[in-house]
Design a protein around this motif. Structure first.
Motif, short mmCIF file in Angstrom:
data_model
loop_
_atom_site.label_atom_id
_atom_site.label_comp_id
_atom_site.label_asym_id
_atom_site.label_seq_id
_atom_site.Cartn_x
_atom_site.Cartn_y
_atom_site.Cartn_z
N GLY A 508 55.17 39.88 50.53
CA GLY A 508 56.23 38.92 50.81
C GLY A 508 56.12 38.12 52.09
O GLY A 508 56.93 37.23 52.32
N GLU A 509 55.18 38.39 52.97
CA GLU A 509 55.09 37.64 54.23
C GLU A 509 53.76 36.87 54.30
O GLU A 509 53.18 36.73 55.35
N ARG A 510 53.26 36.44 53.15
CA ARG A 510 52.00 35.68 53.03
C ARG A 510 50.78 36.52 53.45
O ARG A 510 49.78 35.99 53.89
N ARG A 511 50.88 37.82 53.29
CA ARG A 511 49.77 38.69 53.68
C ARG A 511 48.99 39.12 52.44
O ARG A 511 49.54 39.68 51.49
N TYR A 512 47.69 38.85 52.47
CA TYR A 512 46.80 39.32 51.40
C TYR A 512 46.14 40.63 51.82
O TYR A 512 45.67 40.76 52.96
N GLN A 513 46.11 41.57 50.87
CA GLN A 513 45.47 42.87 51.13
C GLN A 513 44.67 43.27 49.90
O GLN A 513 45.07 42.96 48.77
N LEU A 514 43.62 43.99 50.13
CA LEU A 514 42.73 44.38 49.03
C LEU A 514 43.00 45.81 48.58
O LEU A 514 43.13 46.71 49.40
N VAL A 515 43.08 45.97 47.27
CA VAL A 515 43.12 47.33 46.70
C VAL A 515 41.72 47.61 46.15
O VAL A 515 41.24 46.89 45.26
N PRO A 516 41.03 48.63 46.66
CA PRO A 516 39.69 48.91 46.16
C PRO A 516 39.75 49.72 44.86
O PRO A 516 40.74 50.41 44.60
N LYS A 517 38.71 49.63 44.07
CA LYS A 517 38.62 50.53 42.90
C LYS A 517 38.16 51.89 43.42
O LYS A 517 37.09 52.01 44.01
N LEU A 518 38.97 52.92 43.19
CA LEU A 518 38.66 54.24 43.72
C LEU A 518 38.41 55.27 42.63
O LEU A 518 37.71 56.26 42.86
N ILE A 519 39.04 55.07 41.49
CA ILE A 519 38.89 56.06 40.41
C ILE A 519 38.68 55.32 39.09
O ILE A 519 38.92 54.11 39.00
N ASP A 520 38.23 56.05 38.09
CA ASP A 520 38.02 55.43 36.78
C ASP A 520 39.32 55.44 35.98
O ASP A 520 40.09 56.39 36.05
N PRO A 521 39.54 54.39 35.18
CA PRO A 521 40.72 54.41 34.30
C PRO A 521 40.51 55.40 33.17
O PRO A 521 39.37 55.81 32.89
N PRO A 522 41.59 55.83 32.51
CA PRO A 522 41.42 56.81 31.43
C PRO A 522 40.81 56.18 30.17
O PRO A 522 41.08 55.01 29.86
N GLY A 523 40.01 56.96 29.47
CA GLY A 523 39.45 56.52 28.19
C GLY A 523 38.76 55.17 28.29
O GLY A 523 37.94 54.94 29.18
N GLU A 524 39.15 54.27 27.38
CA GLU A 524 38.53 52.94 27.35
C GLU A 524 39.38 51.89 28.05
O GLU A 524 39.14 50.69 27.89
N ALA A 525 40.40 52.32 28.79
CA ALA A 525 41.25 51.34 29.49
C ALA A 525 40.39 50.50 30.43
O ALA A 525 39.42 50.99 31.01
N ARG A 526 40.74 49.25 30.61
CA ARG A 526 39.97 48.37 31.48
C ARG A 526 40.88 47.37 32.19
O ARG A 526 42.04 47.23 31.85
N SER A 527 40.31 46.67 33.16
CA SER A 527 41.14 45.77 33.97
C SER A 527 41.57 44.56 33.14
O SER A 527 40.86 44.13 32.22
N ASP A 528 42.71 44.00 33.51
CA ASP A 528 43.18 42.79 32.84
C ASP A 528 42.20 41.64 33.07
O ASP A 528 42.03 40.79 32.20
N LEU A 529 41.54 41.64 34.25
CA LEU A 529 40.56 40.57 34.50
C LEU A 529 39.44 40.63 33.48
O LEU A 529 39.04 39.61 32.91
N SER A 530 38.93 41.83 33.21
CA SER A 530 37.81 41.92 32.27
C SER A 530 38.26 41.52 30.86
O SER A 530 37.50 40.92 30.11
N MET A 531 39.52 41.79 30.52
CA MET A 531 40.03 41.34 29.21
C MET A 531 40.05 39.82 29.14
O MET A 531 39.65 39.21 28.15
N LEU A 532 40.55 39.20 30.23
CA LEU A 532 40.66 37.73 30.24
C LEU A 532 39.28 37.07 30.19
O LEU A 532 39.07 36.09 29.47
N VAL A 533 38.34 37.64 30.95
CA VAL A 533 36.98 37.07 30.99
C VAL A 533 36.36 37.13 29.59
O VAL A 533 35.77 36.16 29.11
N GLU A 534 36.52 38.28 28.93
CA GLU A 534 35.89 38.40 27.60
C GLU A 534 36.61 37.54 26.56
O GLU A 534 35.97 36.94 25.70
N LEU A 535 37.92 37.45 26.68
CA LEU A 535 38.66 36.59 25.74
C LEU A 535 38.23 35.14 25.91
O LEU A 535 38.02 34.41 24.93
N ALA A 536 38.07 34.71 27.18
CA ALA A 536 37.63 33.33 27.44
C ALA A 536 36.27 33.08 26.79
O ALA A 536 36.05 32.05 26.14
#
Ligand code: SF4
Length: 755
Positions: A508-536
């Motif tokens: 809320g104060e114009r601050r950008y922060q990074l969340v690193p990938k630290l663990i694997d998602p369960p099963g075949e779950a994947r990031s929304d970005l990878s879904m969008l990239v493949e759909l495109a």
């Protein structure tokens, strides 16, 4: 005062004490570790800097890992939150393991969802979306996103739909929580996003908190207020809320207006400030332009307009005594530094934009601006509504960095930067949230992709819009299979959450922060970005969506921003890995970021100006004359009370995540209707009775809690509990400018079930 009866009283009371004001107390008694000691955690082998997944405070945290699992969470000492986190953040370690995680895509067939491969699911979506577009045009498709997607995900979806598929039907849940704040800032400064920062919390002498309950909803921020207050006897905290919330209880002054009348208060305060000579005349003369919404007017016209809003004229309808209005107007204007803070109580109103205009106006006409502690500041609800949605322009009327789809120059700039043919971006604004779900209901939108949000629980008059989602070819990317929205899905996609994927949150104060990938998602779950990239790719937009990894998308996006006054080209992944965030503008890689905008230190301020509202051509901020209009929902004989909704300390939004974490579920208990004892006596309702709450929009049943927090005539319920689903009864009126729905004022009848 009577409160909700928790399942485990002592535990909840402890969490309350530690979670809100008590963070300061916790520090005094040995720090946040007191709570952590109560909630045993396994010893971590390694620690990583990250960001909390929940609210817009955006706390910087350390995530402790052992054996590939999150086992502990601590506040990061170097973060803006100075090591403080609330009880929700402390329980993040249980989030990846919540029950019901989706692990495989599912496709509905004969009314039932059945497991499928990613190839089948994405193949079907691409085929159906292409078919819909070819048969009905691009505006028969829509994207409904979230202030909880990473910035890279919102940016990519926005680009794919607006510059690829050719529709501006891109909206999302920030429309429901902060569209009025965004519209308010844009009208006043010519640019969205707050001018101030959380740092101002450490310097204000007067806090004017209106329509916000930071004790419960943004605890580290309120803890900062209380910590500062403890250091200075001059500090005064004013809270304006129809409920006596914990924030109100810890304030020096609590004004309890009738729901829906709040613009009367702001106009009356302005009237007192103007008539009593409390304005900062130099600031007004040199830096303000007055407007009636159509034309520029002068200060005399502003003064004349305010004559209808003397404290004596408004007090009866407002429900606040004239002398109290005068008192807070004086305190606001005369303090050495006044910080106004507001959130959904102001934004979720049919006059939300006007209210935002006036809150900014009060700081401007009194010169309470641009100094440490002197600023207007809208607090935000979601972790990435600002950075991910407002900044990327992922709303139906916007393009990135404050551009508008109706502006031909803005469209041309974006087409050039995205490398698409002139004329690709539609000049027609898409459907805003309420209009979008109505278009689904009407059959005008036939295919929709919903990511990282639960409109099935959060839309006002939700049953109506559930029907719309059921009628449409609805693709839902979700973490669990039984959310209200998932129940409507034609295709359900299993999503990774939080540190199962990488990306940037902009709080809320114009601050950008990074969340690193630290663990694997369960099963075949994947990031929304990878879904969008493949759909495109499958829809033939692989060339447009060239950036495929979070870092690649972020680099494209920061270079894009360099062509605007949002410029954050200097915020690289490398810097975000090393630092607990950076605030934009931040044009170069050696720039330290910008704490306060429109004053020296902001890289866009010209020459030696003390203030430069560079978003507006004349360099002035605009103060509007905003007339009060009654809320559409007024009490009647049939519906004699007001229903208002909100959040509680231990739960976040629709509870999809927090209500599945045992400690938080037990601490909050089921959501109930909070009723003033005077109303309960009149209605012959006792604590624990089942009651029925009916509005012109729907009916909800739940248990009653007698609680003198709501003022008489006001009923409160939180919206985290899928068993209560209070939004069935909430009206879906919306602000004509921001299009944000009015969750805070619905006229209802209340009766004991079976009475
Ligand atoms: S929920 Fe909000 S206040 Fe609590 S730790 Fe997370 S970001 Fe901070």
């Amino acid at each position: 005062m009577t409160r909700v009866v928790p399942n485990d009283f002592s535990r909840r009371e402890f969490l309350w004490a530690m979670g809100g004001l008590g963070a300061a107390t916790a520090a005094a008694f040995g720090g946040w570790g007191v709570l952590e000691a109560m909630i045993p955690a396994a010893t971590a082998d390694e620690w990583h800097k990250a960001v909390c997944r929940f609210c817009g405070t955006g706390c910087t945290i350390n995530v402790g890992l052992r054996d590939g699992k999150v086992v502990d969470i601590r506040g990061h000492e170097d973060g803006h939150n100075k090591g403080v986190i609330c009880v929700k953040g402390s329980m993040l370690r249980s989030l990846p393991q919540i029950e019901g995680r989706l692990t495989k895509p599912q496709i509905r067939s004969n009314g039932k969802l059945k497991e499928a491969s990613w190839d089948e699911a994405l193949g079907l979506i691409a085929e159906r979306f292409k078919e819909i577009r070819n048969q009905h045009g691009p505006d028969a498709l829509a994207f409904y996103g979230s202030g909880q997607l990473y910035t890279e995900e919102s940016y990519t979806a926005n680009k794919l739909f607006k510059a690829g598929l050719g529709t501006n039907n891109v909206d999302g849940n920030p429309r429901l929580c902060m569209a009025s704040a965004a519209a308010g800032y844009t009208q006043v400064y010519g640019k969205d996003e707050p001018p101030g920062a959380y740092e101002d919390l450490d310097h204000a002498e007067c806090y004017f908190i209106m329509g916000a309950n930071p004790y419960e909803c943004h605890p580290p921020l309120f803890e900062r207020v209380m910590r500062h207050k403890a250091r200075s006897r001059r500090v005064v905290v004013i809270c304006v809320d129809p409920r006596r919330t914990p924030t109100a209880e810890h304030s020096d002054i609590h004004l309890q207006p009738v729901p829906g009348t709040d613009l009367l208060l702001l106009n009356a305060m302005a009237q007192v400030i103007v008539e009593e000579g409390l304005t900062d005349d130099d600031f007004v003369r040199e830096h303000i332009r007055f407007s009636d919404g159509q034309n520029t007017v002068d200060f005399a016209a502003f003064r004349e307009f305010l004559k209808d809003y003397t404290p004596e004229k408004v007090e009866s309808e407002l429900g606040v005594a004239a002398n109290e209005i005068r008192r807070v107007a004086y305190l606001f204007a005369r303090s050495r530094a006044t910080m106004s803070l507001w959130t959904m109580g102001i934004n979720q109103r049919t006059q939300g934009t006007f209210l935002n205009n006036m809150l900014n106006a009060l700081n401007l006409i009194t010169g309470q601006f641009g100094r440490p502690g002197a600023t207007p500041f809208s607090v935000t609800g979601q972790p990435n509504a600002c950075g991910g949605v407002r900044d990327t322009g992922s709303l139906a009327h916007l393009l990135p960095n404050g551009r508008a789809v109706t502006n031909p120059e803005h469209r041309a700039e974006c087409e050039k930067l995205w490398g698409v043919k002139p004329g690709t971006i539609s000049a027609r604004p898409g459907y805003h949230a309420v209009a979008l779900f109505r278009a689904m209901e009407a059959g005008d939108v036939k295919g929709a992709l919903i990511m990282c949000t639960n409109p099935g629980a959060t839309m006002p008059s939700r049953e109506r819009y559930m029907r719309g989602m059921e009628k449409c070819f609805t693709v839902v990317s979700e973490i669990v299979g039984d959310s209200e929205t998932a129940k409507t899905a034609s295709v359900l996609l299993p999503a990774a959450l939080w540190c199962e994927k990488e990306g940037v949150f902009g709080q809320g104060e114009r601050r950008y922060q990074l969340v690193p990938k630290l663990i694997d998602p369960p099963g075949e779950a994947r990031s929304d970005l990878s879904m969008l990239v493949e759909l495109a790719e499958r829809m033939g937009y692989g060339e447009l969506i060239k950036a495929k990894t979070p870092n690649e998308v972020w680099d494209e996006w920061r270079h894009f921003s360099a062509h605007s006054k949002y410029n954050f080209e200097g915020i690289t992944y490398d810097r975000l890995k090393a630092l607990p965030g950076l605030q934009w503008p931040c044009p170069t890689e050696d720039h330290p970021g910008t704490v306060r905008r429109f004053v020296p230190g902001d890289p866009f301020v010209r020459g030696d100006k003390k203030f430069d509202f560079y978003g507006n051509k004349d360099g002035r901020a605009v103060v509007f004359l905003r007339p009060y209009v009654k809320a559409p929902e007024q009490c009647t004989e049939e519906f004699p009370m007001y229903l208002t909704t909100g959040r509680v300390l231990e739960q976040w939004h629709s509870g999809t995540m927090t209500y599945r974490i045992d400690e938080l579920k037990q601490a909050a208990g089921p959501a109930r209707f909070h009723l003033n004892p005077a109303d309960a006596y009149r209605l012959r309702i006792a604590e624990g009775d089942d009651i029925e709450v009916t509005s012109a929009f729907g009916t909800v049943r739940g248990k009653a809690v007698l609680d003198d927090a709501p003022r008489e005539g006001v009923l409160f319920a939180a919206f985290y509990d899928a068993k209560l689903l209070v939004n069935n009864a909430v009206a879906d009126w919306f602000d004509p400018t921001s299009k944000e729905p009015e969750y805070k004022v619905t006229a209802v009848s209340v009766a004991k079930v079976g009475a």
